[in-house]
Write an enzyme that holds these catalytic residues in place. Structure first.
Site, PDB file in Angstrom:
ATOM      1  N   ARG A   1      -5.847  -6.848-124.676  1.00 25.47           N
ATOM      2  CA  ARG A   1      -5.174  -7.883-125.460  1.00 25.47           C
ATOM      3  C   ARG A   1      -3.967  -7.380-126.229  1.00 25.47           C
ATOM      4  NH1 ARG A   1     -10.019  -9.295-124.516  1.00 25.47           N
ATOM      5  NH2 ARG A   1     -10.369  -7.108-124.889  1.00 25.47           N
ATOM      6  N   THR A   2      -4.156  -6.321-126.992  1.00 24.88           N
ATOM      7  CA  THR A   2      -3.081  -5.887-127.885  1.00 24.88           C
ATOM      8  C   THR A   2      -1.858  -5.472-127.061  1.00 24.88           C
ATOM      9  OG1 THR A   2      -4.757  -5.159-129.442  1.00 24.88           O
ATOM     10  CG2 THR A   2      -2.529  -4.335-129.794  1.00 24.88           C
TER      11      THR A   2
ATOM     12  N   LYS B   1      -0.294  17.455-121.060  1.00 19.89           N
ATOM     13  CA  LYS B   1       0.218  18.836-121.028  1.00 19.89           C
ATOM     14  C   LYS B   1       0.157  19.494-122.406  1.00 19.89           C
ATOM     15  CE  LYS B   1       3.666  17.501-117.549  1.00 19.89           C
ATOM     16  NZ  LYS B   1       5.127  17.316-117.354  1.00 19.89           N
TER      17      LYS B   1
ATOM     18  N   ARG C   1      -1.241   2.925-130.505  1.00 21.91           N
ATOM     19  CA  ARG C   1      -2.706   2.937-130.682  1.00 21.91           C
ATOM     20  C   ARG C   1      -3.189   4.357-130.425  1.00 21.91           C
ATOM     21  NH1 ARG C   1      -6.957  -1.288-128.205  1.00 21.91           N
ATOM     22  NH2 ARG C   1      -6.115  -2.432-129.979  1.00 21.91           N
TER      23      ARG C   1
ATOM     24  N   HIS D   1      -5.950  -2.169-138.136  1.00 19.80           N
ATOM     25  CA  HIS D   1      -5.371  -2.854-136.962  1.00 19.80           C
ATOM     26  C   HIS D   1      -4.666  -4.114-137.493  1.00 19.80           C
ATOM     27  CE1 HIS D   1      -4.700  -4.289-133.021  1.00 19.80           C
ATOM     28  NE2 HIS D   1      -5.921  -4.323-132.537  1.00 19.80           N
TER      29      HIS D   1
HETATM   30  C1  NCD Z   1     -10.288  -4.449-131.178  1.00 21.36           C
HETATM   31  C2  NCD Z   1      -9.846  -3.024-131.402  1.00 21.36           C
HETATM   32  O1  NCD Z   1      -9.256  -2.395-130.515  1.00 21.36           O
HETATM   33  O2  NCD Z   1     -10.071  -2.552-132.513  1.00 21.36           O
HETATM   34  N1  NCD Z   1      -9.738  -4.997-130.007  1.00 21.36           N
HETATM   35  C3  NCD Z   1      -8.576  -5.714-130.098  1.00 21.36           C
HETATM   36  O3  NCD Z   1      -7.532  -5.157-130.340  1.00 21.36           O
HETATM   37  N2  NCD Z   1      -8.651  -7.039-129.978  1.00 21.36           N
HETATM   38  C4  NCD Z   1     -11.733  -4.674-131.298  1.00 21.36           C
HETATM   39  C5  NCD Z   1     -12.682  -3.849-130.496  1.00 21.36           C
HETATM   40  O4  NCD Z   1     -12.285  -3.005-129.690  1.00 21.36           O
HETATM   41  O5  NCD Z   1     -13.890  -4.049-130.663  1.00 21.36           O
END
Ligand code: NCD
Length: 307
Positions: free
Chosen positions: A53-54, A82, A103, A131
């Site tokens: 999703r993100t 590397k 991320r 997040h």
């Molecule tokens: C979440 C995350 O990555 O923290 N996912 C997201 O970005 N919608 C939630 C999760 O992984 O449980």
């Protein structure tokens, strides 16, 4: 006030949040009007952890603004393999892009990365930390469904490792919201988050069972147990499968309850909830596009795109 980076939800004031959500609503009403706004923009996607999703909604968001992406790909296929440091990776990437979405499995990674680059860094999840862009789409979904002031929300599941929870809890302190945290004892909110909430004067209650609090909730925000963050698999097994909801559980809830989940879900919400008016989690994930378009506009309107 304008922000250079988005690292944690604690940096967002009520005015910042409302500016982004209002802009997202404007975009939602007429997305075509935004299709050439950032024609020269390149957004770097640096994901050191899995994402659907993100990553995809940021990718769609910049493209819907007329821009494009450059994607680091998986850790396996990048120079990280590397032995390249995160600091070096982002210093290289800032030469290719107008903003970086990052991320990373380490808490504090986005904050550290932001110290090395001049382009905006968006924290798309730093370990069990924060997040904040997820929080903006969560708030947008709550605002659309029930409104943010006077809200009674239950946040359930993995409150210890769930970064979406930490960001949402912090951001909700800007509103008149009662926050109920429901989890096993071993997964309760970390001390630092409880401290921040206390300092902000938040209305907070902690519970180990959903039943007692369910009838008074406007929103139930369910989360996945973050298996990958447990140092010990046996500790995960002790809590796995607890705190699941299905239609029968919800028979005690208000008819107007909105059920949310940042997704992915494993087994926390039974599929029998999906087709009901309670379920807002797919709408929530779809809101990722207009909200991230609004966030990109918020951050990029400040910088010289394409330089
Ligand atoms: C979440 C995350 O990555 O923290 N996912 C997201 O970005 N919608 C939630 C999760 O992984 O449980």
């Amino acid at each position: 006030m304008r922000q250079d980076h988005l690292i944690t939800a604690t940096q967002l004031s009520r005015a910042d949040i409302e500016a982004v959500l209002d802009r997202a609503a404007e975009i939602d009403d007429d997305p075509a009007a935004w299709s050439e706004r950032y024609g020269r923009a390149v957004l770097a996607l640096c994901f050191f952890e899995p994402s659907t999703r993100t990553k995809m909604s940021f990718d769609t968001a910049i493209k819907r603004l007329g821009g494009t992406t450059t994607d680091m790909g998986t850790v396996e296929s990048s120079s990280v393999k590397k032995g390249e440091s995160l600091a070096d990776t982002v210093r290289v990437v800032e030469g290719y892009a107008d903003a970086i979405v990052l991320r990373h499995p380490s808490e504090g990674a986005a904050k550290m990365a932001a110290e090395f680059v001049d382009v905006p860094v968006i924290n798309a999840g730093d370990g069990a930390g924060q997040h904040p862009s997820q929080t903006l789409l969560d708030l947008y979904t709550i605002r659309e469904n029930v409104g943010l002031d006077g809200l009674s929300i239950g946040i359930m599941g993995d409150l210890k490792y769930g970064r979406t929870v930490h960001s949402l809890a912090d951001a909700l302190t800007n509103f008149d919201a009662r926050q109920h945290f429901i989890s096993p004892e071993s997964l309760r909110l970390p001390r630092n988050v409880r401290f921040d909430l206390h300092q902000a004067g938040a209305q907070v209650r902690e519970h180990t069972a959903l039943e007692s609090v369910l009838p008074e909730l406007d929103v139930l925000y369910v989360t996945r147990i973050q298996r990958e963050r447990f140092p010990d698999e046996t500790e995960y097994q002790k809590v796995a499968g607890q705190y699941q909801i299905d239609l029968e559980t919800l028979s005690a809830a208000s008819d107007d309850l909105t059920v949310m989940h940042p997704l992915p879900r494993v087994d926390e919400i039974a599929p029998d909830v999906d087709g009901t008016p309670y379920a807002a989690y797919f709408e929530q994930s779809h809101n990722g596009v207009p909200v991230r378009m609004a966030l990109l506009d918020y951050l990029l309107s400040n910088v010289e795109v394409g330089q």
